[in-house]
Design a protein around this motif. Structure first.
Motif, PDB file in Angstrom:
ATOM      1  N   ILE A   1      -7.187 -49.655 -24.753  1.00 37.66           N
ATOM      2  CA  ILE A   1      -6.589 -49.707 -25.826  1.00 37.66           C
ATOM      3  C   ILE A   1      -6.762 -50.641 -26.839  1.00 37.66           C
ATOM      4  O   ILE A   1      -7.223 -50.179 -27.453  1.00 37.66           O
ATOM      5  CB  ILE A   1      -5.013 -49.147 -25.664  1.00 37.66           C
ATOM      6  CG1 ILE A   1      -4.365 -48.855 -24.756  1.00 37.66           C
ATOM      7  CG2 ILE A   1      -4.372 -49.938 -26.914  1.00 37.66           C
ATOM      8  CD1 ILE A   1      -2.867 -48.662 -24.119  1.00 37.66           C
ATOM      9  N   THR A   2      -7.488 -51.439 -25.689  1.00 34.54           N
ATOM     10  CA  THR A   2      -8.197 -53.017 -26.834  1.00 34.54           C
ATOM     11  C   THR A   2      -9.586 -52.500 -27.583  1.00 34.54           C
ATOM     12  O   THR A   2      -9.780 -52.433 -28.672  1.00 34.54           O
ATOM     13  CB  THR A   2      -7.784 -53.962 -26.009  1.00 34.54           C
ATOM     14  OG1 THR A   2      -6.934 -54.086 -25.462  1.00 34.54           O
ATOM     15  CG2 THR A   2      -8.926 -55.367 -26.820  1.00 34.54           C
ATOM     16  N   SER A   3     -10.159 -51.748 -26.991  1.00 30.35           N
ATOM     17  CA  SER A   3     -11.600 -51.329 -26.927  1.00 30.35           C
ATOM     18  C   SER A   3     -11.304 -49.840 -28.176  1.00 30.35           C
ATOM     19  O   SER A   3     -12.070 -50.135 -29.052  1.00 30.35           O
ATOM     20  CB  SER A   3     -11.916 -50.138 -26.132  1.00 30.35           C
ATOM     21  OG  SER A   3     -12.918 -51.481 -24.711  1.00 30.35           O
ATOM     22  N   ALA A   4     -10.545 -49.508 -28.109  1.00 31.13           N
ATOM     23  CA  ALA A   4     -10.033 -48.629 -28.825  1.00 31.13           C
ATOM     24  C   ALA A   4      -9.728 -49.242 -30.745  1.00 31.13           C
ATOM     25  O   ALA A   4     -10.304 -48.366 -31.608  1.00 31.13           O
ATOM     26  CB  ALA A   4      -9.062 -47.367 -28.820  1.00 31.13           C
TER      27      ALA A   4
ATOM     28  N   SER B   1      -1.881 -49.777 -16.236  1.00 30.46           N
ATOM     29  CA  SER B   1      -3.436 -50.214 -16.046  1.00 30.46           C
ATOM     30  C   SER B   1      -4.200 -51.398 -16.257  1.00 30.46           C
ATOM     31  O   SER B   1      -3.539 -50.687 -17.582  1.00 30.46           O
ATOM     32  CB  SER B   1      -3.959 -48.700 -14.914  1.00 30.46           C
ATOM     33  OG  SER B   1      -4.627 -48.265 -16.731  1.00 30.46           O
ATOM     34  N   ASP B   2      -4.645 -51.791 -15.793  1.00 24.08           N
ATOM     35  CA  ASP B   2      -5.338 -52.637 -17.257  1.00 24.08           C
ATOM     36  C   ASP B   2      -6.460 -51.874 -17.500  1.00 24.08           C
ATOM     37  O   ASP B   2      -7.236 -52.498 -18.232  1.00 24.08           O
ATOM     38  CB  ASP B   2      -6.134 -53.574 -15.714  1.00 24.08           C
ATOM     39  CG  ASP B   2      -5.427 -54.715 -14.718  1.00 24.08           C
ATOM     40  OD1 ASP B   2      -4.008 -55.294 -15.585  1.00 24.08           O
ATOM     41  OD2 ASP B   2      -5.312 -55.233 -13.798  1.00 24.08           O
ATOM     42  N   VAL B   3      -7.012 -50.776 -16.722  1.00 22.53           N
ATOM     43  CA  VAL B   3      -8.197 -49.727 -17.426  1.00 22.53           C
ATOM     44  C   VAL B   3      -7.844 -49.519 -18.320  1.00 22.53           C
ATOM     45  O   VAL B   3      -7.809 -49.148 -19.967  1.00 22.53           O
ATOM     46  CB  VAL B   3      -8.143 -48.139 -16.412  1.00 22.53           C
ATOM     47  CG1 VAL B   3      -9.177 -47.718 -17.090  1.00 22.53           C
ATOM     48  CG2 VAL B   3      -9.099 -49.621 -15.364  1.00 22.53           C
TER      49      VAL B   3
ATOM     50  N   GLY C   1     -12.323 -46.344 -32.358  1.00 25.81           N
ATOM     51  CA  GLY C   1     -11.985 -45.327 -31.347  1.00 25.81           C
ATOM     52  C   GLY C   1     -12.632 -44.878 -29.796  1.00 25.81           C
ATOM     53  O   GLY C   1     -12.914 -46.146 -29.750  1.00 25.81           O
ATOM     54  N   LEU C   2     -12.905 -44.229 -29.498  1.00 25.74           N
ATOM     55  CA  LEU C   2     -13.400 -44.432 -27.582  1.00 25.74           C
ATOM     56  C   LEU C   2     -14.557 -43.279 -27.775  1.00 25.74           C
ATOM     57  O   LEU C   2     -13.736 -41.745 -28.278  1.00 25.74           O
ATOM     58  CB  LEU C   2     -12.243 -43.607 -27.358  1.00 25.74           C
ATOM     59  CG  LEU C   2     -11.036 -44.436 -26.654  1.00 25.74           C
ATOM     60  CD1 LEU C   2     -10.082 -43.959 -25.912  1.00 25.74           C
ATOM     61  CD2 LEU C   2     -11.595 -45.951 -26.048  1.00 25.74           C
TER      62      LEU C   2
ATOM     63  N   ARG D   1       1.336 -48.583 -28.905  1.00 26.45           N
ATOM     64  CA  ARG D   1      -0.658 -48.763 -29.238  1.00 26.45           C
ATOM     65  C   ARG D   1      -1.413 -48.044 -28.299  1.00 26.45           C
ATOM     66  O   ARG D   1      -2.054 -46.768 -29.141  1.00 26.45           O
ATOM     67  CB  ARG D   1      -0.410 -50.084 -28.347  1.00 26.45           C
ATOM     68  CG  ARG D   1      -0.587 -50.987 -29.983  1.00 26.45           C
ATOM     69  CD  ARG D   1      -0.148 -52.676 -29.112  1.00 26.45           C
ATOM     70  NE  ARG D   1      -1.421 -52.808 -29.504  1.00 26.45           N
ATOM     71  CZ  ARG D   1      -2.071 -54.298 -28.106  1.00 26.45           C
ATOM     72  NH1 ARG D   1      -1.100 -54.698 -27.716  1.00 26.45           N
ATOM     73  NH2 ARG D   1      -3.763 -53.850 -27.738  1.00 26.45           N
ATOM     74  N   ALA D   2      -0.633 -46.891 -27.503  1.00 32.12           N
ATOM     75  CA  ALA D   2      -1.484 -45.891 -26.793  1.00 32.12           C
ATOM     76  C   ALA D   2      -1.651 -44.644 -27.137  1.00 32.12           C
ATOM     77  O   ALA D   2      -2.793 -44.099 -27.331  1.00 32.12           O
ATOM     78  CB  ALA D   2      -0.168 -45.962 -25.132  1.00 32.12           C
TER      79      ALA D   2
END
Length: 386
Positions: free
Chosen positions: A151-154, A144-146, A159-160, A72-73
């Motif tokens: 990843i979830t946001s994208a 990391s949590d960040v 996207g980012l 996913r990353a």
């Protein structure tokens, strides 16, 4: 709608940041870049920019959950899993895929790729140690949590944005960073190493530190000679096909793994795993070409490769390589025997292991959460597109 950063650009930013980090962690890597740049400039002063920035890295994961999240990353970076590589028959208890861009446009933008291996816990012969490895790996969190949040946001948003892309590159970089403090005591580390030193490298640390980062050269034999001339402890044999007029597939060499100071629960110790590698890429082979290559590779006669044509017209006429517009298509993937050879050469003193024929692509794809992409299909599509 928010302005999203193209995955190709995020991938290029991550590859550059990873290279900078690895240069700081492993100073000999900077020497390799210098050697490769000099050789490439002599071979082809007008070489495409892609050659100069091209890198592949390698990481080793411990669990199915780690592999699924890593996929996913990498998807955020525009990279997909291509091919399945079983290293167990060569005595290395992992199986792998290559995360990389898959379109010609993405490869041209930045061809960064990562050879990503997953530990075969089932190949650990000691049942008690298998249980210990499972428990040790269950306690760690390599993202990391960040990073997880981005990843979830994208995935949710498609996207980012620029700020999110910068934050993601910085957060993902931490997953690949070297940590000299082991997560196990010296006794556990010794038990892991006795089973296989690669198992110790995967299990005994906070995360999957990048264990090599590989620039691409246009003349690997010249690079090998330069390493030896500079006193770098280079691998004795270049992995892959012999030198040819028309290069095929992939040739690789490396300098031996560094012995680095680590601490095991307060006790000083040493660990050897990270090394420097160089590669030279040639033409992608068709299934017919790959079958011939594999047959000749298994032949003990050092002259066997004379049977593989080394003339462009013959290679095309016999259907051994992929071409488009009369030019060979570059091989973008890896070779399991060569990968295992590089791994084994950097495990000095490791006794040979026999894991038998235990290929498990179905289990790997279950852990991954999807099927790997067939590399032959990608090359065939390139060859047929105008």
């Amino acid at each position: 709608m928010p302005a999203f950063v193209e995955p190709d650009l995020i991938r290029a930013q991550f590859a550059a940041a990873l290279s900078d980090m690895y240069r700081a962690e492993v100073p000999l890597y900077a020497d390799l870049l210098d050697i490769v740049a000099g050789v490439n400039a002599r071979v082809d002063p007008a070489a495409p920019e892609r050659i100069a920035v091209e890198r592949h890295g390698a990481i080793r994961l411990g669990t199915a959950d780690e592999l699924a999240m890593m996929a996913r990353a990498f998807a955020v970076l525009g990279m997909a899993p291509v091919g399945y590589y079983d290293l167990a028959p060569a005595g290395v208890p992992v199986h792998s895929t290559a995360f990389r861009p898959v379109t010609e446009a993405a490869l041209a933008a930045n061809p960064f790729r990562v050879f990503c291996s997953l530990l075969r816990i089932d190949l650990i012969g000691d049942a008690a140690l298998r249980d210990d490895v499972t428990a040790i790996l269950a306690r760690r969190a390599i993202f990391s949590d960040v990073a997880l949040g981005l990843i979830t946001s994208a995935e949710r948003d498609g996207g980012l944005d620029e700020a999110g892309a910068r934050a993601f590159v910085a957060a993902l970089l931490e997953t690949f960073r070297w940590h000299s403090d082991a997560t196990v005591d010296a006794e556990t580390y010794a038990r892991l190493s006795a089973q296989h030193r690669l198992i110790a490298d995967i299990v005994a640390f906070k995360g999957p530190h990048i264990n090599h980062l590989t620039p691409r050269t246009l003349d690997i034999d010249a690079v090998q000679a330069q390493m030896l001339a500079r006193g770098i402890d280079a691998k004795a044999v270049i992995e892959g096909p012999p030198a040819r007029k028309i290069p095929i597939l992939l040739r690789q060499t490396s300098f031996k793994a560094l012995t680095e100071a680590v601490r095991f629960a307060g006790q000083d110790g040493q660990h050897t795993a990270r090394f420097g590698e160089i590669e030279q890429r040639g033409a992608a082979l068709t299934p017919k070409g790959r079958a011939l290559y594999d047959r000749l590779l298994a032949d003990p006669d050092p002259q066997a490769f004379c049977a593989f044509p080394d003339d462009l017209d013959a290679l095309v006429a016999e259907g051994l390589i992929y071409v488009r517009n009369d030019a060979p298509i570059t091989y973008e993937d890896f070779l399991p025997v060569s990968a295992a050879g590089i791994f084994q050469s950097n495990l000095t003193g490791e006794r040979p292991r026999d894991y038998g024929d235990t290929s498990s692509q179905a289990a790997f794809e279950t852990a991954l959460g999807r099927a790997v992409i067939d590399p032959f299909a990608l090359y065939a599509a390139m060859a047929t597109n105008p």
